[in-house]
Design a protein around this motif. Structure first.
Motif, mmCIF file in Angstrom:
data_model
loop_
_atom_site.group_PDB
_atom_site.id
_atom_site.type_symbol
_atom_site.label_atom_id
_atom_site.label_comp_id
_atom_site.label_asym_id
_atom_site.label_seq_id
_atom_site.Cartn_x
_atom_site.Cartn_y
_atom_site.Cartn_z
ATOM 1 N N ASP A 358 0.829 -1.207 0.000
ATOM 2 C CA ASP A 358 0.000 0.000 0.000
ATOM 3 C C ASP A 358 0.862 1.256 0.000
ATOM 4 O O ASP A 358 0.573 2.242 -0.696
ATOM 5 N N LEU A 359 1.965 1.222 0.755
ATOM 6 C CA LEU A 359 2.861 2.379 0.794
ATOM 7 C C LEU A 359 3.708 2.460 -0.470
ATOM 8 O O LEU A 359 4.107 3.554 -0.889
ATOM 9 N N PHE A 360 3.983 1.316 -1.077
ATOM 10 C CA PHE A 360 4.755 1.321 -2.325
ATOM 11 C C PHE A 360 3.984 2.067 -3.412
ATOM 12 O O PHE A 360 4.558 2.824 -4.198
ATOM 13 N N ARG A 361 2.669 1.870 -3.433
ATOM 14 C CA ARG A 361 1.842 2.590 -4.414
ATOM 15 C C ARG A 361 1.864 4.090 -4.136
ATOM 16 O O ARG A 361 1.943 4.907 -5.055
ATOM 17 N N LYS A 362 1.806 4.463 -2.843
ATOM 18 C CA LYS A 362 1.884 5.881 -2.498
ATOM 19 C C LYS A 362 3.245 6.455 -2.874
ATOM 20 O O LYS A 362 3.347 7.607 -3.321
ATOM 21 N N ALA A 363 4.295 5.647 -2.686
ATOM 22 C CA ALA A 363 5.642 6.100 -3.031
ATOM 23 C C ALA A 363 5.755 6.364 -4.529
ATOM 24 O O ALA A 363 6.384 7.347 -4.964
ATOM 25 N N THR A 364 5.136 5.508 -5.331
ATOM 26 C CA THR A 364 5.156 5.693 -6.789
ATOM 27 C C THR A 364 4.489 7.010 -7.169
ATOM 28 O O THR A 364 4.992 7.764 -8.021
ATOM 29 N N GLU A 365 3.363 7.301 -6.524
ATOM 30 C CA GLU A 365 2.658 8.549 -6.803
ATOM 31 C C GLU A 365 3.490 9.755 -6.364
ATOM 32 O O GLU A 365 3.530 10.786 -7.052
ATOM 33 N N LEU A 366 4.172 9.619 -5.216
ATOM 34 C CA LEU A 366 4.989 10.725 -4.725
ATOM 35 C C LEU A 366 6.167 10.981 -5.671
ATOM 36 O O LEU A 366 6.534 12.142 -5.935
ATOM 37 N N ARG A 367 6.748 9.917 -6.191
ATOM 38 C CA ARG A 367 7.850 10.081 -7.156
ATOM 39 C C ARG A 367 7.353 10.779 -8.428
ATOM 40 O O ARG A 367 8.063 11.596 -9.030
ATOM 41 N N ARG A 368 6.137 10.448 -8.842
ATOM 42 C CA ARG A 368 5.580 11.096 -10.032
ATOM 43 C C ARG A 368 5.405 12.595 -9.793
ATOM 44 O O ARG A 368 5.725 13.425 -10.662
ATOM 45 N N LEU A 369 4.918 12.935 -8.584
ATOM 46 C CA LEU A 369 4.738 14.347 -8.252
ATOM 47 C C LEU A 369 6.082 15.071 -8.203
ATOM 48 O O LEU A 369 6.189 16.231 -8.641
ATOM 49 N N MET A 370 7.108 14.394 -7.678
ATOM 50 C CA MET A 370 8.434 15.020 -7.635
ATOM 51 C C MET A 370 8.951 15.284 -9.045
ATOM 52 O O MET A 370 9.566 16.318 -9.317
ATOM 53 N N GLN A 371 8.683 14.361 -9.935
ATOM 54 C CA GLN A 371 9.140 14.535 -11.315
ATOM 55 C C GLN A 371 8.418 15.710 -11.977
ATOM 56 O O GLN A 371 9.016 16.488 -12.724
ATOM 57 N N ASP A 372 7.124 15.848 -11.654
ATOM 58 C CA ASP A 372 6.336 16.920 -12.253
ATOM 59 C C ASP A 372 6.833 18.297 -11.837
ATOM 60 O O ASP A 372 6.746 19.264 -12.603
ATOM 61 N N CYS A 373 7.326 18.396 -10.582
ATOM 62 C CA CYS A 373 7.733 19.721 -10.111
ATOM 63 C C CYS A 373 9.234 19.803 -9.869
ATOM 64 O O CYS A 373 9.699 20.643 -9.090
ATOM 65 N N SER A 374 9.988 18.913 -10.512
ATOM 66 C CA SER A 374 11.430 18.862 -10.261
ATOM 67 C C SER A 374 12.129 20.160 -10.643
ATOM 68 O O SER A 374 13.132 20.536 -10.044
ATOM 69 N N GLY A 375 11.601 20.868 -11.639
ATOM 70 C CA GLY A 375 12.242 22.111 -12.053
ATOM 71 C C GLY A 375 11.953 23.263 -11.111
ATOM 72 O O GLY A 375 12.723 24.225 -11.045
ATOM 73 N N GLN A 376 10.847 23.190 -10.415
ATOM 74 C CA GLN A 376 10.454 24.256 -9.483
ATOM 75 C C GLN A 376 10.002 23.607 -8.173
ATOM 76 O O GLN A 376 8.814 23.443 -7.913
ATOM 77 N N ARG A 377 10.953 23.217 -7.355
ATOM 78 C CA ARG A 377 10.648 22.436 -6.154
ATOM 79 C C ARG A 377 9.726 23.176 -5.192
ATOM 80 O O ARG A 377 8.980 22.558 -4.438
ATOM 81 N N TRP A 378 9.789 24.487 -5.226
ATOM 82 C CA TRP A 378 8.951 25.240 -4.293
ATOM 83 C C TRP A 378 7.467 25.020 -4.554
ATOM 84 O O TRP A 378 6.632 25.206 -3.669
ATOM 85 N N THR A 379 7.126 24.578 -5.778
ATOM 86 C CA THR A 379 5.712 24.351 -6.099
ATOM 87 C C THR A 379 5.181 23.073 -5.463
ATOM 88 O O THR A 379 3.975 22.831 -5.459
ATOM 89 N N CYS A 380 6.069 22.225 -4.930
ATOM 90 C CA CYS A 380 5.619 20.992 -4.274
ATOM 91 C C CYS A 380 5.193 21.244 -2.835
ATOM 92 O O CYS A 380 4.626 20.366 -2.189
ATOM 93 N N GLY A 381 5.508 22.417 -2.316
ATOM 94 C CA GLY A 381 5.225 22.675 -0.909
ATOM 95 C C GLY A 381 3.763 22.948 -0.646
ATOM 96 O O GLY A 381 2.965 23.127 -1.523
#
Length: 381
Positions: A358-381
């Motif tokens: 269950d947490l592995f699936r959440k981790a996958t989603e979190l990695r996707r979100l990090m990739q989406d905002c990798s250029g502007q990390r402040w937008t992940c906050g």
């Protein structure tokens, strides 16, 4: 000394009052043991019995085995007591109380079928003793003869109208059988007749709660709390009733008060305040939790709910020192806190340690979100 004890000692020592006044050449160890046992010196009585020569002429074997049984019963040597009482009966002991004492020893050994037979053997001579009725009722109950147990208590209640212990026992049997509404009805009647003990109020209030008569249970337990304001068991039962009715806040307030006397409840009251939507109150109570591991785990959850992600991330070293990072829920909470703070390296460090599906699936989603905002990390906050 109980009435039963008194009756049997009268039997055993009826002719013994002159014993102390007589000058005799030899010690009568059976008589001595009887006197010692009557005075509560059971071990000394056992020592005296050990000196009896059972093969000697004139030894009253019925009396010897009766005293031996009483001594063994008092010393909690129940199997020996059963044997001694049986030997006394075989040796000619005719007093019916011997059967009741044998029943008592059998009861302690949980040989319930034999208990009932022993009480039956005592006959009408013990029908005036309330303890015999209670013993019979409980033996039947333990043998799963529930109706026989309830019938015994009902008959005993009629025979001893001033003795409320039979009705009280009926209430607890009904609760044990899961007949909560019947237990509550009978319990209210019982409490109208006597000044109930706090545990009686708790049991009946709990029965009402389990019958899902929440409003009635609340009114009943609130009244009990007014009568016994320092009894924490009543307060806990009241809190549980509020919780099951859906009012976590009321339950939390009650437990917080009890926690001032029972400090282990600070964690539970904090959790209830969190669930009730009062995280700041929960955080204040969490500060008073003495179990450090439980305190840290709960604190992470409360801070996440308050969106204080920087504080959660700041707990990383403390959680590591406490050995709590093996808890994958805490690992993920830390990862998410670091994500909200833009520290993707720390996020990955914690996500890579997760193994639960269950947490592995959440981790996958979190990695996707990090990739989406990798250029502007402040937008992940």
């Amino acid at each position: 000394m109980s009435r039963l004890n008194l009756l049997l000692w009268v039997l055993l020592l009826g002719a013994s009052s002159s014993w102390a006044a007589e000058v005799i050449d030899e010690v009568d160890y059976v008589e001595l043991a009887a006197l010692l046992a009557r005075d509560g010196e059971s071990q000394k009585a056992a020592d005296a019995l050990a000196k009896v020569d059972l093969a000697a002429e004139g030894v009253d074997l019925a009396k010897y085995h009766t005293v031996a049984g009483l001594v063994a019963l008092d010393l909690k040597q129940l199997a020996q007591a059963v044997e001694s009482f049986a030997a006394a009966i075989s040796a000619g002991q005719v007093d019916p109380l011997i059967h009741l004492y044998r029943a008592q020893a059998l009861f302690g050994l949980e040989r319930y079928d034999e208990v009932i037979k022993a009480i039956d053997a005592a006959g009408d001579a013990v029908s005036g003793l309330s303890g015999a009725w209670l013993m019979r009722a409980h033996a039947n109950w333990m043998l799963d003869r529930k109706q026989a147990a309830m019938d015994t208590l009902a008959e005993a209640a009629q025979r001893f109208p001033a003795n409320t212990s039979f009705q009280r026992r009926q209430v607890f049997y009904l609760i044990e059988a899961g007949l909560y509404q019947q237990a509550a009805d009978l319990g209210r009647d019982y409490l109208q007749r006597v000044e109930g003990k706090p545990e009686d109020f708790v049991a009946i209030g709990t029965a009402l709660r389990r019958a899902r008569s929440f409003d009635e249970a609340l009114g009943f337990l609130e009244q009990a709390r007014l009568q016994h304001p320092q009894d924490d068991a009543i307060s806990k039962a009241l809190a549980q009733t509020w919780l099951e009715k859906g009012n976590a806040y009321a339950a939390a307030e009650i437990l917080a008060e009890v926690a001032e006397r029972e400090r282990s409840l600070f964690a539970e009251s904090a959790e209830l305040f969190r669930r009730a939507g009062h995280p700041m109150r929960a955080l204040m109570l969490n500060a008073r939790v003495e179990d450090s591991e439980r305190k840290l785990k709960q604190r992470v959850g409360i801070l996440v709910e308050l969106k204080r992600f920087e504080q959660v991330a700041g707990m990383e070293s403390e959680l590591y020192r406490a050995g709590l990072l093996a808890d994958e829920d805490l690992r993920y909470a830390l990862a998410y806190a670091f994500f909200r703070g833009g520290n993707f390296e720390a996020v990955e460090r914690h996500l890579s340690a997760l193994t639960r599906s269950d947490l592995f699936r959440k981790a996958t989603e979190l990695r996707r979100l990090m990739q989406d905002c990798s250029g502007q990390r402040w937008t992940c906050g």
